[in-house]
Design an enzyme around this catalytic site. Structure first.
Site, short mmCIF file in Angstrom:
data_model
loop_
_atom_site.label_atom_id
_atom_site.label_comp_id
_atom_site.label_asym_id
_atom_site.label_seq_id
_atom_site.Cartn_x
_atom_site.Cartn_y
_atom_site.Cartn_z
N LYS A 111 19.41 92.57 30.32
CA LYS A 111 19.91 91.19 31.56
C LYS A 111 18.75 91.10 32.37
O LYS A 111 18.24 91.60 32.98
CB LYS A 111 21.29 92.08 32.42
CG LYS A 111 22.67 92.00 31.12
CD LYS A 111 23.78 92.29 32.12
CE LYS A 111 24.96 93.10 30.91
NZ LYS A 111 25.55 91.67 30.62
N ARG B 257 30.02 89.83 3.84
CA ARG B 257 30.80 90.34 2.45
C ARG B 257 31.07 88.89 1.35
O ARG B 257 30.78 88.53 0.42
CB ARG B 257 31.49 91.46 2.10
CG ARG B 257 32.44 91.88 0.24
CD ARG B 257 32.75 93.15 0.82
NE ARG B 257 32.92 93.84 1.41
CZ ARG B 257 34.26 94.89 1.37
NH1 ARG B 257 33.97 95.19 0.27
NH2 ARG B 257 34.97 95.13 2.33
N HIS C 2 25.56 101.81 28.62
CA HIS C 2 24.93 100.93 30.00
C HIS C 2 25.19 101.81 31.38
O HIS C 2 23.91 101.79 31.72
CB HIS C 2 26.12 100.31 30.17
CG HIS C 2 26.72 99.29 28.44
ND1 HIS C 2 25.85 99.18 27.80
CD2 HIS C 2 27.66 98.64 28.32
CE1 HIS C 2 26.18 98.02 26.95
NE2 HIS C 2 27.81 97.97 27.02
N GLU D 33 35.09 95.33 35.01
CA GLU D 33 35.80 93.93 34.04
C GLU D 33 37.17 93.61 34.01
O GLU D 33 38.14 94.34 34.71
CB GLU D 33 35.79 94.25 32.65
CG GLU D 33 34.45 94.43 32.20
CD GLU D 33 34.45 94.84 30.55
OE1 GLU D 33 33.89 94.08 29.96
OE2 GLU D 33 34.25 95.76 30.17
N LYS E 286 38.21 98.25 32.67
CA LYS E 286 39.27 97.07 31.91
C LYS E 286 40.14 96.72 32.89
O LYS E 286 40.89 98.27 33.24
CB LYS E 286 39.34 96.93 30.84
CG LYS E 286 37.75 97.96 29.99
CD LYS E 286 38.08 96.99 28.24
CE LYS E 286 37.23 97.12 27.86
NZ LYS E 286 35.73 95.82 28.03
N ASP F 223 31.86 103.53 25.02
CA ASP F 223 32.00 102.14 25.28
C ASP F 223 31.24 101.65 26.22
O ASP F 223 30.17 100.58 25.84
CB ASP F 223 33.31 101.65 25.20
CG ASP F 223 33.19 100.20 24.93
OD1 ASP F 223 32.70 99.76 24.16
OD2 ASP F 223 33.72 99.03 26.16
N LYS G 202 25.03 99.08 19.86
CA LYS G 202 26.15 100.16 19.96
C LYS G 202 27.16 100.32 19.48
O LYS G 202 27.45 99.59 18.81
CB LYS G 202 26.04 100.79 21.54
CG LYS G 202 26.52 100.07 22.27
CD LYS G 202 27.12 99.95 23.52
CE LYS G 202 28.32 99.79 23.61
NZ LYS G 202 29.46 99.26 23.58
C1 BG6 Z 1 29.58 96.13 25.36
C2 BG6 Z 1 31.12 96.83 25.25
O1 BG6 Z 1 28.80 97.07 25.14
O2 BG6 Z 1 29.78 95.16 26.70
C3 BG6 Z 1 32.55 96.10 25.66
O3 BG6 Z 1 31.82 97.67 24.20
C4 BG6 Z 1 32.27 95.15 27.10
O4 BG6 Z 1 33.64 97.20 26.28
C5 BG6 Z 1 30.63 95.23 27.20
O5 BG6 Z 1 33.39 93.85 27.42
C6 BG6 Z 1 30.37 94.17 28.38
O6 BG6 Z 1 29.70 93.21 28.82
P1 BG6 Z 1 28.73 91.98 29.89
O7 BG6 Z 1 28.04 91.63 29.24
O8 BG6 Z 1 30.13 91.25 29.78
O9 BG6 Z 1 29.37 92.70 30.69
#
Ligand code: BG6
Length: 492
Positions: free
Chosen positions: A184, A51, A242, A218, A341, A237, A150
């Site tokens: 990946k 925008r 995933h 993570e 997380k 998420d 997503k």
């Molecule tokens: C994303 C999530 O899809 O994947 C994030 O929204 C997450 O919250 C991320 O941190 C992790 O991806 P990667 O490639 O760092 O493992």
């Protein structure tokens, strides 16, 4: 070992949300790497759209800054940088309104036959309106395709609405729903491991496999994304997409080929075979957690609520699930999934736990006979380890040890590990949908997730707190230990 580069056809790529986080951290660096490798033909153009008004020059400066930050200096030769930046231009477009659309149309009008990719790196509520405008302005040519990230919806119902809106303009074979985990390297290696080797597939069933673990841990917190994250949580998420995609690739039947629908048909069957988790078993088969203050990667960190700036929230930053695939191959084999997380380490891996041998020929002085484990490490330190029982060398009787056959990809293949987006973006240009989610897959995943969300909402329980820098709430350990199993810890 030299990477092979197969050039793609000329394309125009229009990135909506061109100055946003995803574009800056992932898309622009990924496109640069492909260009530097010689995969992108000279005619290809990359057009940033969002925008805010910005000159071409200012957009190139922003892209240049992104490359300085996200590309290793060794890969940033000046000539390559200049060649890439010269491909970039910018148009200010109002996604939801009419402003700027005719400028965008004029920008690509000279190449009506060229592959045209619309990448929507924007909030999902803009997917429908942007697709509507693309259609309205006659930009959805037969060579045009759309890429969406997503989350696709927040539930089955909202996902259907988003998919319907996209589908009004783009037919399914031109919709690319990204789950970047599928791009990946090691995730694709899972297919190589299973289907390019004879030794695993005969054992890949409930006669030989005791259970499967999938962990995506993570150390980061929600960073600057607390606003979005609080409306999503770990189940939406990470698990809906995933984790379930990893489960599908692990559990699916061998497809007849790697053709897009051959693979996606098999994944869909897995999703449809998942045993529902409902109010009756949600307490036993799921654990939700939320991080509190603690320590991560050597320093003190705040808790989720402090980051969110709210006194309370029931959003989970950790989830553990016990999933079951109800079919002949997997009956009785639990799939333990967990993601969170601010955990104790950054590790994504799939662990295949084999059954113990049926009878031991060794006496007790040999030590315990531990079952084989195949560990596919997705990140970091990508590789495959196969844990075996081996005789301790030397005299002293038959003493056994559990040791890994260890293949570290960095040691075997000394090439740069490309980011998932590099492959996925080139697959969009090539029109190869194998690594993208089909509409029915996304909806089947939601159909399994929705009852869990409903059951949690009914229970009114808060997620269990866990200290940052740990492996999540103790209930997640209990979830697997109740079954007489433990989460995999690397013993080497
Ligand atoms: C994303 C999530 O899809 O994947 C994030 O929204 C997450 O919250 C991320 O941190 C992790 O991806 P990667 O490639 O760092 O493992």
């Amino acid at each position: 070992m030299v990477a092979r580069v197969i050039a793609v056809d000329p394309f125009d790529l229009i990135v909506f949300g061109a100055t946003g986080d995803l574009a800056i951290r992932k898309l622009i660096p990924a496109l640069y790497h492909r260009d530097e490798a010689g995969q992108i033909p000279p005619e290809a153009r990359i057009i940033g759209a969002s925008r805010r008004p910005l000159s071409d020059e200012a957009f190139r400066d922003a892209a240049c800054a992104a490359l300085q930050e996200h590309v290793e200096p060794a890969n940033r030769a000046d000539a390559a940088l200049q060649r890439f930046l010269a491909r970039l231009s910018y148009v200010a477009v109002d996604a939801a309104g009419d402003a700027g659309w005719s400028d965008l149309a004029a920008r690509v009008a000279d190449q009506p036959e060229r592959i045209r990719v619309f990448y929507l790196a924007v909030k999902p509520d803009l997917f429908g309106p942007i697709c509507g405008q693309i259609g309205h302005h006659g930009l959805a040519s037969t060579h045009a395709r759309v890429v969406v990230e997503k989350p696709i919806g927040k539930s089955l119902e909202s996902a259907r609405a988003v998919n319907d809106a996209i589908g009004e303009v783009f037919p399914e074979e031109r919709v690319f729903r990204i789950d970047h985990y599928l791009g990946k390297e090691t995730v694709q290696n899972l297919m190589a491991l299973r289907f390019a080797n004879m030794m695993f597939e005969p054992l890949w069933n409930n006669a030989h496999i005791d259970h499967v673990q999938i962990t995506v841990a993570e150390t980061l917190g929600v960073e600057g994304r607390a606003g979005y994250y609080d409306t999503a949580g770990a189940l939406r998420d990470m698990a809906q997409n995933h984790l379930l995609q990893l489960l599908c690739l692990t559990a699916m039947e061998p497809p007849t080929s790697l053709a897009d629908n051959a693979v996606r048909d098999e994944k869909l069957k897995v999703l449809k075979s998942l045993v529902p988790i409902t109010a009756e078993n949600v307490g036993e088969w799921t654990v939700r957690g939320q991080y509190r203050a603690g320590a991560s990667e050597g320093g003190p960190v705040a808790g989720y609520l402090e980051e969110l700036g709210a006194p309370s929230s029931h959003t989970e930053t950790f989830v553990a699930l016990r999933a079951q695939v109800a079919n002949w191959r997997w009956a009785g084999v639990p799939f333990y999934l967990r993601t969170g997380k601010r955990l104790a380490g950054r590790v994504s891996e799939i662990v295949i736990g084999f059954r113990p041998v049926p009878h031991s020929v060794f006496d007790t002085s040999a030590g315990p006979l531990l079952p084989n484990r195949l560990v596919i490490r997705l990140q970091p330190d990508e590789g495959v380890k196969l844990w075996l029982m081996i005789k301790d060398p030397g005299p002293g009787g038959m003493r056994l040890q559990h040791v890994p056959l260890d293949m570290s990809f960095a040691a075997v293949f000394p090439v740069r590990n490309p980011d998932a987006y590099e492959r996925l973006l080139m697959d969009v240009v090539r029109g190869n949908q194998t690594l993208f989610m089909r509409r029915d897959e996304v909806e089947a995943a939601w159909a399994w997730i929705d009852p869990i969300l409903d059951a949690w909402a009914l229970s009114h329980d808060a997620p269990k707190p866990y200290t940052s820098g740990t492996w999540g709430p103790s209930a997640a350990i209990a979830l697997i230990e109740r079954d007489g199993r433990t989460w995999h810890e690397d013993e080497s």
